[in-house]
Design a protein around this motif. Sequence first.
Motif, PDB file in Angstrom:
ATOM      1  N   GLU A 274      -3.775 -25.542  64.791  1.00 40.17           N
ATOM      2  CA  GLU A 274      -3.047 -24.787  65.806  1.00 40.17           C
ATOM      3  C   GLU A 274      -4.001 -24.190  66.839  1.00 40.17           C
ATOM      4  O   GLU A 274      -5.159 -23.905  66.558  1.00 40.17           O
TER       5      GLU A 274
ATOM      6  N   LEU B 166      -4.074 -21.220  68.155  1.00 41.80           N
ATOM      7  CA  LEU B 166      -4.552 -19.871  67.848  1.00 41.80           C
ATOM      8  C   LEU B 166      -5.664 -19.902  66.800  1.00 41.80           C
ATOM      9  O   LEU B 166      -6.594 -19.091  66.848  1.00 41.80           O
ATOM     10  N   VAL B 167      -5.597 -20.844  65.883  1.00 45.53           N
ATOM     11  CA  VAL B 167      -6.663 -20.987  64.886  1.00 45.53           C
ATOM     12  C   VAL B 167      -7.946 -21.473  65.570  1.00 45.53           C
ATOM     13  O   VAL B 167      -9.038 -20.974  65.280  1.00 45.53           O
TER      14      VAL B 167
ATOM     15  N   TYR C 254      -6.828 -15.276  63.721  1.00 41.19           N
ATOM     16  CA  TYR C 254      -6.642 -16.159  62.564  1.00 41.19           C
ATOM     17  C   TYR C 254      -5.586 -15.587  61.617  1.00 41.19           C
ATOM     18  O   TYR C 254      -4.690 -16.282  61.162  1.00 41.19           O
TER      19      TYR C 254
ATOM     20  N   TRP D 258      -3.234 -13.426  62.275  1.00 41.83           N
ATOM     21  CA  TRP D 258      -1.926 -13.433  62.935  1.00 41.83           C
ATOM     22  C   TRP D 258      -1.251 -14.797  62.795  1.00 41.83           C
ATOM     23  O   TRP D 258      -0.054 -14.885  62.531  1.00 41.83           O
ATOM     24  N   GLN D 259      -2.043 -15.854  62.961  1.00 40.94           N
ATOM     25  CA  GLN D 259      -1.491 -17.207  62.918  1.00 40.94           C
ATOM     26  C   GLN D 259      -1.202 -17.671  61.492  1.00 40.94           C
ATOM     27  O   GLN D 259      -0.199 -18.326  61.249  1.00 40.94           O
ATOM     28  N   THR D 260      -2.086 -17.349  60.540  1.00 44.33           N
ATOM     29  CA  THR D 260      -1.991 -17.944  59.202  1.00 44.33           C
ATOM     30  C   THR D 260      -1.541 -16.975  58.114  1.00 44.33           C
ATOM     31  O   THR D 260      -1.110 -17.420  57.051  1.00 44.33           O
TER      32      THR D 260
END
Length: 157
Positions: free
Chosen positions: A2, A4-5, A37, A39-41
């Motif tokens: 992704e 964001l990652v 990281y 926030w995304q995962t």
Amino acid sequence: MEALVLLAFALLALGMIGSILPLLPSGLTSLAGVAAYWWQTGRPGPLALAALVVFGVAATLVDWFGGALGANAGGASTRTTLIAAGVGLLLIPLGGPVGIILGIAGTVFALEYYRHGDHEASLKTAAYATAGVLASALAQLLLTGAMFAILLAAHFL
């Protein structure tokens, strides 16, 4: 992977680079990567996240106060330390990291020699200030590198 990652890992790498380059806040940049990281995962878990935040805050504090602590450990006055930090910042455009180191060392030596008239003591104080700046960069690199490695492991393991 992704976006964001990818951004998170880019920020973490930039944080490591910021350990060596002046005016790039290594700890805060790495913390932004950790936040992106997480926030995304939703990973890492709370304990690892707390450890990463502690590492990032420690890197920030070392960035802000490492050189001054080295100068003070060598016997420099607070006034000398503040002036040397200002000169180091002014020399960034001219010499980058080398300008900072030479500016701080030269300023500490000159001001302490003016203050005490002791060549050896002034040289010792300048050496401590220089060691503080270099140790600060190394500590930041180790802390931000650990942050990068922990999140890399969390992502791929």
